[in-house]
Each structure stands twice: as structure tokens, then as C-alpha cells.
Design an enzyme around this catalytic site. Structure first.
Site, PDB file in Angstrom:
ATOM      1  N   CYS A 242       0.840  -1.206   0.000  1.00 30.76           N
ATOM      2  CA  CYS A 242       0.000   0.000   0.000  1.00 30.76           C
ATOM      3  C   CYS A 242       0.874   1.256   0.000  1.00 30.76           C
ATOM      4  CB  CYS A 242      -0.909  -0.003   1.225  1.00 30.76           C
ATOM      5  SG  CYS A 242      -2.017   1.435   1.283  1.00 30.76           S
TER       6      CYS A 242
ATOM      7  N   CYS B 168       0.252   5.025   6.837  1.00 24.48           N
ATOM      8  CA  CYS B 168      -0.393   4.860   8.143  1.00 24.48           C
ATOM      9  C   CYS B 168       0.624   4.223   9.105  1.00 24.48           C
ATOM     10  CB  CYS B 168      -1.631   3.968   8.016  1.00 24.48           C
ATOM     11  SG  CYS B 168      -2.815   4.540   6.770  1.00 24.48           S
TER      12      CYS B 168
ATOM     13  N   CYS C 227       0.369   0.482  10.271  1.00 26.59           N
ATOM     14  CA  CYS C 227       0.022  -0.578   9.321  1.00 26.59           C
ATOM     15  C   CYS C 227       1.241  -1.279   8.728  1.00 26.59           C
ATOM     16  CB  CYS C 227      -0.846  -0.007   8.204  1.00 26.59           C
ATOM     17  SG  CYS C 227      -1.433  -1.277   7.059  1.00 26.59           S
TER      18      CYS C 227
ATOM     19  N   CYS D 287     -16.140  -9.931   5.373  1.00 26.60           N
ATOM     20  CA  CYS D 287     -15.546  -8.661   4.946  1.00 26.60           C
ATOM     21  C   CYS D 287     -14.279  -8.925   4.144  1.00 26.60           C
ATOM     22  CB  CYS D 287     -15.227  -7.793   6.155  1.00 26.60           C
ATOM     23  SG  CYS D 287     -14.677  -6.127   5.697  1.00 26.60           S
TER      24      CYS D 287
ATOM     25  N   CYS E  31     -19.212  -7.177   3.306  1.00 28.72           N
ATOM     26  CA  CYS E  31     -18.559  -5.921   3.667  1.00 28.72           C
ATOM     27  C   CYS E  31     -17.254  -5.820   2.899  1.00 28.72           C
ATOM     28  CB  CYS E  31     -18.309  -5.878   5.173  1.00 28.72           C
ATOM     29  SG  CYS E  31     -17.439  -4.391   5.756  1.00 28.72           S
TER      30      CYS E  31
ATOM     31  N   CYS F 160     -19.554   1.098   8.306  1.00 29.24           N
ATOM     32  CA  CYS F 160     -18.783   0.508   9.390  1.00 29.24           C
ATOM     33  C   CYS F 160     -17.595   1.436   9.620  1.00 29.24           C
ATOM     34  CB  CYS F 160     -18.315  -0.900   9.005  1.00 29.24           C
ATOM     35  SG  CYS F 160     -17.209  -1.678  10.206  1.00 29.24           S
TER      36      CYS F 160
ATOM     37  N   ARG G 202     -18.066  -3.250  17.680  1.00 28.76           N
ATOM     38  CA  ARG G 202     -17.244  -4.426  17.410  1.00 28.76           C
ATOM     39  C   ARG G 202     -15.934  -4.402  18.185  1.00 28.76           C
ATOM     40  NH1 ARG G 202     -17.535  -4.710  11.965  1.00 28.76           N
ATOM     41  NH2 ARG G 202     -19.366  -5.994  12.268  1.00 28.76           N
TER      42      ARG G 202
END
Length: 331
Positions: free
Chosen positions: A57, A61, A64, A101, A133, A193, A265
Site C-alpha cells: 500500500c 499509516c 500498518c 468482509c 462488507c 462501518c 465491534r
């Protein structure tokens, strides 16, 4: 169980602060009472999260391990074949999951053959009778409409943290980009979400501000994940301290009170929690978890199905059954 939609969207920061800073046992009691008014307290939605495209990616972040710029042990993998994804979805349903998901380590969705394949995956999982999802990064309204027409039930796009602290964690996109994607999802008639992560180095005020953003949306997210930082070696936050369980309980309880109709969640971080600690989270209003056959949550460790089902039996909890509800697309 409450059946009306009497939720508040005019919370002030001072009101949420007062709730958040209550003595812990008073806060949990208040949250537990609210939970029982709005939900069946024995039911927990079991969700399975599968990384359909891993690593590489371009975002930065700080938490991550899938960011290309960090040196982690996570291997870059291309988009999985549709048949492989559907096989995982079928196993998830057989194991008791009602939501599946699919996550792709993208900055944003691009209108290309990979997105066409995601559309096919959504259609296939939907045909299995699961809530579908996706979390694919930033999304335009037109792309959201395509996903909705394919049968997507929910789109995950976490705020991560407060607007004030956001730039300390991510520099490759802005907080407003998050909000815009959520708005595009809403316009397309897909449920939202969205939650965040604690343990990033933020203050209690940042946590309260993040909850304020979610709780003052015109419509609360139908699902609010509360994640404890999963410390990945090679990322800038790898040496952050483990999140205290009482901080997780306090966040879950406050989210439950200010967004009573949402599914809250208990997400990342469960692998480091004892069964007793997770029980406190359920008492505070959590009514959803991620589980999976691979015993991973994307690329970090997570309890497996067998372990979770044993915990459910010990605590007297039951997997939530998928509700058959019609969706209306507002575009």
C-alpha cells in the site's frame, strides 16, 4: 429490546467527556443497561475478515504493516482469485459467521479489472446469504453505487483517530478524505462501518473527539469497530505500549451509550486479551467480533473459530443470525 430509532445526534464534547470519565463500574453499568434496552445481550455478530489483496500500500499509516515503505515481514500478494475468496466465505458461513468482509490494501479504488473482480466477489458472497462488507480505501460515489448494485451490505472506513491527531498518524491523506468516503457510501445506500484505533499515542481527549465525530453524524455508523493497536514490527508504532484493557472497556462503553443502536465491534487486539477481559468488553456493550479459520485479522494474529466458540459457550453467548432486511439505494 428497543425498536424505536430514538438516537441522539446532537451530543456535545462536554457530554461525552462526562460519560467517558465516569467511575468505571458506573460507566459499565450504564452501558450494559443501554445495551440491553437496544439489543439482545446474548447475541454477538461473528464476522470474518479476509485480506483479498495484501501489502504494497502506498499510504504511510504509522500502525500498518501493509504500507510499502515499512520493512515488515508481510509479503505482498496480488488480488486473490474469486473462487478462492468464495471458498473462504463458504467456510466462514459454515463456522457461524453472518458477515464476510473483504479487505484490499489499496489507497483508493480504481476503475480497472481488479475492481471488476471485487464486484464479482461481492455478488458471489451475497449469493451465499452472508452480509458482504468491503474495505478498499477511498471511494467515489459512482464506485459506491456499483458496489451497492452488486449487493454490498456494508463498507468499512475507519476514522482511526481524532481530526486533531490524524496528521500525526497519516500524512498521505487527510481526515476529510475519510469523511468524504463515508458520505459517498451513505449516498449509495450502503451501511457504514466506521470506528477507530486506540494506542496510537493519542490522548483521552482525542478518543473522545473521535467518538464525537461518529456520534454526531446525521446517521450513526451501523457498525463501530473499536481496535487496540496491533503492534507490527517494522512500523513506526511497533514499540508503543500495550493498550490497557480498562481503556478498551471505557471506549466500548462510551460508544455503546452515545450510539445505542450501533453494533459495537471488539476488533483488533483480542489476541492479547484473556477471556475474562473480553467478557468485560461484552458486558460494556460490545456485540460483534472478528474470527476466522486462518487465526489472523488481516495480517496480525487473532483468536480462531474454535477458541471463540468455546468462549461463547463459557459466557452464554450466541452467534447473531443474519437479519434479512431490504436495502434502499438513495442515489
Amino acid at each position: 429490546m428497543k425498536v424505536s430509532n430514538e438516537t441522539r445526534h446532537d451530543w456535545t464534547k462536554e457530554e461525552i467527556e462526562k460519560i467517558y470519565h465516569q467511575p468505571l463500574l458506573d460507566l459499565v453499568y450504564h452501558a450494559s443497561k443501554t445495551h440491553r434496552e437496544w439489543h439482545n445481550a446474548r447475541e454477538v455478530q461473528v464476522c470474518t475478515l479476509l485480506s483479498v489483496k495484501t501489502g504494497g500500500c502506498p499510504e504511510d499509516c504509522s500502525y500498518c504493516g501493509q504500507a510499502a515503505r515499512y520493512h515488515t515481514d508481510i509479503k505482498v500478494e496480488a488480488l486473490l482469485p474469486t473462487a478462492t475468496v468464495l471458498a473462504h466465505a463458504k467456510k466462514a458461513k459454515e463456522a457461524g459467521s453472518s458477515r464476510f468482509c473483504m479487505a484490499a490494501a489499496w489507497r483508493e479504488v480504481r476503475n480497472n479489472r481488479d475492481f471488476d473482480r471485487i464486484i464479482e466477489m461481492v455478488k458471489g458472497v451475497n449469493e451465499l446469504g452472508l452480509e458482504v462488507c468491503c474495505t478498499l480505501g477511498m471511494l467515489t460515489e459512482e464506485q459506491a453505487i456499483r458496489l451497492q448494485e452488486a449487493g454490498l451490505h456494508a463498507y468499512n472506513h475507519n476514522l482511526d483517530t481524532s481530526e486533531a491527531y490524524y496528521d500525526e498518524i497519516i500524512s498521505t491523506r487527510k481526515f476529510d478524505n475519510r469523511i468524504n468516503t463515508i458520505q459517498n457510501v451513505r449516498k449509495a445506500g450502503i451501511t457504514v462501518c466506521s470506528g477507530g484505533i486506540i494506542g496510537l499515542g493519542e490522548t483521552h481527549q482525542d478518543r473522545i473527539s473521535m467518538l464525537l465525530t461518529l456520534a454526531t453524524m446525521p446517521k450513526h455508523p451501523e457498525s463501530v469497530p473499536v481496535n487496540a493497536l496491533a503492534r507490527v514490527k517494522g512500523t513506526p508504532l511497533e514499540n508503543n505500549p500495550k493498550v490497557d484493557i480498562w481503556d478498551m472497556v471505557r471506549m466500548i462503553a462510551t460508544a455503546r451509550i452515545v450510539m445505542p443502536s450501533s453494533v459495537v465491534r471488539l476488533s483488533a487486539g483480542r489476541i492479547e486479551m484473556t477471556e475474562v477481559e473480553q467478557a468485560w468488553c461484552f458486558m460494556a456493550g460490545a456485540n460483534s467480533i472478528f474470527t476466522g479459520e486462518r487465526e489472523t485479522l488481516l495480517v496480525t494474529p487473532n483468536p480462531g473459530v474454535t477458541e471463540d466458540m468455546q468462549m461463547f459457550e463459557n459466557l452464554g453467548l450466541l452467534p447473531m443470525v443474519k437479519q434479512e432486511t431490504a436495502q434502499t439505494c438513495t442515489h
